[in-house]
Design a protein around this motif. Sequence first.
Motif, short mmCIF file in Angstrom:
data_model
loop_
_atom_site.label_atom_id
_atom_site.label_comp_id
_atom_site.label_asym_id
_atom_site.label_seq_id
_atom_site.Cartn_x
_atom_site.Cartn_y
_atom_site.Cartn_z
N ASN A 189 10.18 -8.55 21.08
CA ASN A 189 11.21 -9.50 20.61
C ASN A 189 10.67 -10.38 19.49
OD1 ASN A 189 13.66 -10.81 20.43
ND2 ASN A 189 13.23 -12.23 22.08
N PHE A 190 9.97 -9.74 18.56
CA PHE A 190 9.40 -10.45 17.42
C PHE A 190 9.14 -9.40 16.34
CE2 PHE A 190 5.90 -12.62 15.09
CZ PHE A 190 6.53 -13.82 14.85
N PHE A 191 9.98 -9.39 15.30
CA PHE A 191 9.89 -8.30 14.34
C PHE A 191 9.78 -8.83 12.91
CE2 PHE A 191 14.36 -9.12 15.18
CZ PHE A 191 14.96 -9.11 13.94
N HIS A 192 9.06 -8.05 12.10
CA HIS A 192 8.91 -8.35 10.68
C HIS A 192 10.24 -8.09 10.00
CE1 HIS A 192 7.39 -8.52 6.63
NE2 HIS A 192 6.15 -8.64 7.02
N ALA A 193 10.87 -9.15 9.48
CA ALA A 193 12.24 -9.04 8.97
C ALA A 193 12.29 -8.94 7.45
CB ALA A 193 13.06 -10.23 9.44
N ASP A 194 11.15 -8.72 6.81
CA ASP A 194 11.11 -8.56 5.35
C ASP A 194 10.29 -7.33 5.03
OD1 ASP A 194 11.75 -9.22 2.76
OD2 ASP A 194 10.14 -10.68 2.52
#
Length: 550
Positions: free
Chosen positions: A279-284
């Motif tokens: 529940n923690f993702f690289h969004a760029d």
Amino acid sequence: MHLLPRVLRIAALLVRYRLDDVIDDAHRFRILRWARVLVPRARAEIASLPRGERLVLALTELGPIFVKFGQILSTRRDLLPADIADALTALQDKVTPYPGSVARTAIEKALGAPVEERYAAFDEQPLASASIAQVHAAQMLDGREVVIKVLRPDIRERIDRDIELLRALGELANRVHPNADKIRPLDVVAEIESTLLNELDLQREGANASLLRRNFLNSDDLYVPEVIWSHTTAGVLTLERVRGIPVDDLAALDAAGIDRVRLAEKGVQLFYTQVFRDNFFHADAHAGNIWVDASRPANPRFIALDFGIMGTLSEQDQFWLAENFLALFEQDYQRIADLHLRAGWMPENVRMDELESAIRAVCEPYFTRPLSEISLAAVLIKLFQTARRYRLTLQPQLILMQKTLLNIEGVGRLLHPKIDIWATAKPVLEKIWWKRRGPKAMLKRLRQRVPEWLAATPDMPQLMHSYLEQVTSGKLEVRIASEDLRRLETHSRRGPQLAVSLTIGATFALCAVALQVLDTQTLRIGGVCVWAMGAAAISAVAFIAALRSR
């Protein structure tokens, strides 16, 4: 009035690049009407370009902050036409570097000491320069190679000024645009402001990198550089220096012998692991922020860079999203419609059969193709666009996740054009979701709650006594907090029986947890459970007797 010159320049640019045609009902904006008269039209070579490319050129001319605005706005595919969103995604955040001596001064101010005291070497020639910060190579006193990310001078003042301008334009659009209630321009400006202000805190970015590194420590799939916390503040971020091949440099990857097929599969798997396991993702995750470790060609792994924009989902959104994905894998349109309604994304008055039919109309054309040609992100975008007709409500985090999925699929198909996204994603999601929702995970969550329950246990008899007194005296009140809860009134007579069932069921559940958690002898635990169940039964009998005596 101090914003007027900037507004006039923007209006002139819109007309010069023929972007006034992009704005619906542009005739409502008087300033554009005047600009059309006063400003010469775009040259033929510019006028012939697609509108998305013309918008990119205009944002680039407006300056680096507006380039960043465009990048952030590209995540809002729920508000933008697909061609414009795609063009904005391609914006390159590269600006003219500022002098290394200025960067040195900023680093010394942030760390409270001369650069020579904190680093063995510092290169004033920047490795990269973007709208928010600039990156320099350096060496620690112990010999480790690092990079230093330092904020551009006066960047906060520039962002505040441009945000004020954007807010003024948003208020204007909110008053005169016919679809302002759907576009929500002020909400979009607030989202851009929040994202930019977060990127101004490099200590926050360091924390993001540290957590992502911990999630993938010793991983064969992803490497995250180490944060040097002793040399990191809100204005300066020091990271371990990494080297790799940009993921879009296919010639270099092939020359290094990288297994691109395996790499593409890992990219898709990493997305689902970050979203649904951590529940923690690289969004760029565009190509500029993803490198490939060239030292392991047979078992390649990615290297992540730039941790300013990260995504998380609420527990509820995670659940509904995962279940929607799994239903989509199974082509279960009725379940997709049901999940959209139960998640609260759709109004309750939407007819299930109509929504199911609309979802089927979107998905069926895709499933006539080979699975290797189906884009899960494209299907998801079409689903969201269709659901908007039924007043779909989505949080920005879901839109950010959707944009990230689109980026990851793009990278996957770049590396391996024939990759079967569905076959790669389905087993990974099913495995992760089983671990998150299976019996072991449920038991773990119960164990975590046991101390809280035990702490509340001494208060339970008094609470039960108070409740029984209110029931027998007729003073019990049920307050309905919303229209959804109001429906419970029709079942109010079942409340006491339901309370009894829940009491007994909770007792059995607690005993089951105790058997797994308490470090005592089995016989002793069994005795405790028998006593607890007996007490529950007596309480239930007394409860029913009290109700009958009313």
